[in-house]
Design a protein around this motif. Structure first.
Motif, PDB file in Angstrom:
ATOM      1  N   ASP A 214      21.901 -49.874   4.588  1.00 39.98           N
ATOM      2  CA  ASP A 214      20.462 -49.543   3.756  1.00 39.98           C
ATOM      3  C   ASP A 214      19.959 -48.354   4.445  1.00 39.98           C
ATOM      4  OD1 ASP A 214      20.696 -51.277   1.742  1.00 39.98           O
ATOM      5  OD2 ASP A 214      19.466 -52.684   2.553  1.00 39.98           O
ATOM      6  N   GLN A 215      19.889 -48.421   6.121  1.00 36.78           N
ATOM      7  CA  GLN A 215      19.268 -47.332   6.610  1.00 36.78           C
ATOM      8  C   GLN A 215      20.260 -46.142   6.504  1.00 36.78           C
ATOM      9  OE1 GLN A 215      18.950 -48.648  11.053  1.00 36.78           O
ATOM     10  NE2 GLN A 215      18.532 -50.724  10.451  1.00 36.78           N
ATOM     11  N   LEU A 216      21.629 -46.280   6.482  1.00 30.12           N
ATOM     12  CA  LEU A 216      22.282 -45.198   6.449  1.00 30.12           C
ATOM     13  C   LEU A 216      22.031 -44.493   4.893  1.00 30.12           C
ATOM     14  CD1 LEU A 216      24.706 -43.264   7.163  1.00 30.12           C
ATOM     15  CD2 LEU A 216      26.183 -44.831   5.994  1.00 30.12           C
ATOM     16  N   ARG A 217      21.675 -45.128   3.791  1.00 30.03           N
ATOM     17  CA  ARG A 217      21.368 -44.871   2.514  1.00 30.03           C
ATOM     18  C   ARG A 217      20.232 -43.844   2.643  1.00 30.03           C
ATOM     19  NH1 ARG A 217      21.620 -48.444  -2.283  1.00 30.03           N
ATOM     20  NH2 ARG A 217      21.488 -46.527  -3.608  1.00 30.03           N
ATOM     21  N   ILE A 218      19.163 -44.472   3.490  1.00 25.88           N
ATOM     22  CA  ILE A 218      17.758 -43.880   3.415  1.00 25.88           C
ATOM     23  C   ILE A 218      18.049 -42.522   4.065  1.00 25.88           C
ATOM     24  CG2 ILE A 218      15.556 -44.045   4.465  1.00 25.88           C
ATOM     25  CD1 ILE A 218      15.706 -46.919   4.034  1.00 25.88           C
TER      26      ILE A 218
ATOM     27  N   ALA B  80      22.711 -39.024   9.464  1.00 26.49           N
ATOM     28  CA  ALA B  80      23.664 -39.978   8.558  1.00 26.49           C
ATOM     29  C   ALA B  80      24.780 -39.929   9.415  1.00 26.49           C
ATOM     30  CB  ALA B  80      23.817 -39.165   7.187  1.00 26.49           C
ATOM     31  N   THR B  81      25.444 -38.582  10.172  1.00 27.72           N
ATOM     32  CA  THR B  81      26.512 -38.844  10.855  1.00 27.72           C
ATOM     33  C   THR B  81      26.571 -39.864  12.144  1.00 27.72           C
ATOM     34  OG1 THR B  81      26.887 -36.428  10.440  1.00 27.72           O
ATOM     35  CG2 THR B  81      28.152 -37.534  12.247  1.00 27.72           C
ATOM     36  N   GLU B  82      25.261 -39.873  12.958  1.00 21.67           N
ATOM     37  CA  GLU B  82      25.061 -40.665  14.021  1.00 21.67           C
ATOM     38  C   GLU B  82      25.138 -42.262  13.246  1.00 21.67           C
ATOM     39  OE1 GLU B  82      21.245 -39.545  15.677  1.00 21.67           O
ATOM     40  OE2 GLU B  82      21.983 -37.856  16.853  1.00 21.67           O
ATOM     41  N   LEU B  83      24.297 -42.477  12.412  1.00 22.58           N
ATOM     42  CA  LEU B  83      24.342 -43.897  11.782  1.00 22.58           C
ATOM     43  C   LEU B  83      25.910 -44.276  11.319  1.00 22.58           C
ATOM     44  CD1 LEU B  83      20.943 -43.896   9.737  1.00 22.58           C
ATOM     45  CD2 LEU B  83      21.767 -45.190  12.023  1.00 22.58           C
TER      46      LEU B  83
ATOM     47  N   ILE C  29      29.683 -39.946   2.330  1.00 23.42           N
ATOM     48  CA  ILE C  29      28.951 -39.118   3.151  1.00 23.42           C
ATOM     49  C   ILE C  29      29.434 -37.572   2.635  1.00 23.42           C
ATOM     50  CG2 ILE C  29      28.420 -38.077   5.271  1.00 23.42           C
ATOM     51  CD1 ILE C  29      26.675 -40.561   4.781  1.00 23.42           C
ATOM     52  N   ALA C  30      30.761 -37.258   2.828  1.00 23.13           N
ATOM     53  CA  ALA C  30      31.250 -35.989   2.724  1.00 23.13           C
ATOM     54  C   ALA C  30      30.943 -35.433   1.345  1.00 23.13           C
ATOM     55  CB  ALA C  30      32.853 -35.983   2.940  1.00 23.13           C
TER      56      ALA C  30
END
Length: 325
Positions: free
Chosen positions: A246-250, A260-263, A293-294
């Motif tokens: 969920d954090q990555l989507r936000i 996003a890369t770090e998460l 992500i890509a």
């Protein structure tokens, strides 16, 4: 073994226990998800005057944790058909699957199982108390928890308060057993003395247990199974993974590629070392999200990232399909 060992010492007998279905296969560490399921039980000839009863199934299953030590799943359940029932109508077979453990990754070692079917007088608000314990156990059972976790101790203490009393609660049938080398299959414990000359009965789902002469088993019994699978269907509900995704989507929806890369890197560590996923499946899940992500941050020939960032719901990904990783 032992969270209601005192009850076992005072009430249990040398009951019959063994396989009642086709031969299974031995569990393979770090290759399968294991679950233990209550399939059916039967109680009979219970008489406590006109006192109404609660029929309660309790279980404790523990397995080896990836981090070491053991983790435990506690279940307290009172089937609707056995809630505040008249003793004159208690003779019945109750069918339907109740999950006692898992599915969780099998890490090796034995499975400790304590399983009991109790009839408890409903006087003195014991019924509502059992309901409260059932809810508390369900919170602890969202995932495997360490054996020394606080909520586990509270549920055990509450159960012992009710079940260890001498003035009413009765252990109808139960099992305390360690499966040192767990094998999949269907098992039963029956309230009848073991006999070397008598084989275990056969089990037909929905039709109960029958002896080799065709007669239905009349004594109280519990039927349960140990099951293994290559998939874990409820994997999107694993709390830590769901929260991290969920954090990555936000962050992705904000268009923050660096964040996003770090998460994503942090998510990979969490997925591969997850207590709820096998390492291979955690790695596949990471690969799927990396691909998403890509797609969310495509790069043009000039090096400029274009497109609308966004990731699909976690449940739409399938880490168990190797062709998609």
């Amino acid at each position: 073994m032992g969270w209601f060992s005192e009850i076992w010492r005072t009430r249990a007998q040398d009951w019959s226990f063994g396989s009642v279905g086709p031969a299974g296969t031995e569990l393979v560490p770090d290759e399968q998800y294991v679950s233990v399921n209550l399939r059916e039980f039967h109680i009979a000839d219970v008489r406590l005057g006109r006192q109404r009863l609660y029929g309660t199934v309790t279980s404790s299953c523990s397995v080896v944790r990836r981090a070491g030590g053991r983790a435990e799943s506690i279940v307290v359940t009172t089937p609707g058909v056995l809630r505040d029932v008249d003793p004159d109508n208690l003779d019945r077979v109750v069918t339907g699957t109740t999950r006692l453990l898992g599915p969780v990754p099998y890490r090796g070692g034995g499975i400790d199982l304590e399983l009991g079917l109790f009839t408890v007088p409903s006087r003195d608000l014991l019924g509502p108390y059992l309901n409260l314990l059932e809810q508390a156990a369900s919170l602890a059972g969202v995932g495997l928890v360490a054996k020394d976790a606080g909520i586990v101790g509270l549920v055990k203490e509450g159960l012992n308060t009710i079940l260890a009393g001498r003035s009413g609660p009765e252990l109808e049938i139960g099992l305390a057993h360690t499966f040192d080398q767990p094998v999949t299959g269907t098992y039963a414990v029956i309230r009848t003395e073991r006999s070397p000359s008598r084989e275990m009965p056969a089990y037909q789902p929905g039709h109960g247990l029958r002896w080799s002469d065709g007669n239905t088993v009349a004594e109280p019994y519990i039927v349960f199974s140990i099951d293994a699978d290559q998939r874990r269907e409820d994997w999107p509900d694993i709390p830590n993974l769901a929260d991290a995704y969920d954090q990555l989507r936000i962050v992705a929806e904000r268009g923050d590629l660096v964040g996003a890369t770090e998460l994503l890197a942090a998510f990979r560590r969490m997925a591969v070392f997850s207590s709820g996923l096998l390492a291979r499946d955690g790695e596949r899940l990471y690969d799927l999200i990396r691909s998403e992500i890509a797609r969310a941050f495509p790069t043009t020939a000039t090096g400029t990232r274009t497109g609308r960032p966004g990731l699909p719901p976690l449940a739409e990904l399938d880490p168990f399909d190797a062709t998609k990783s």
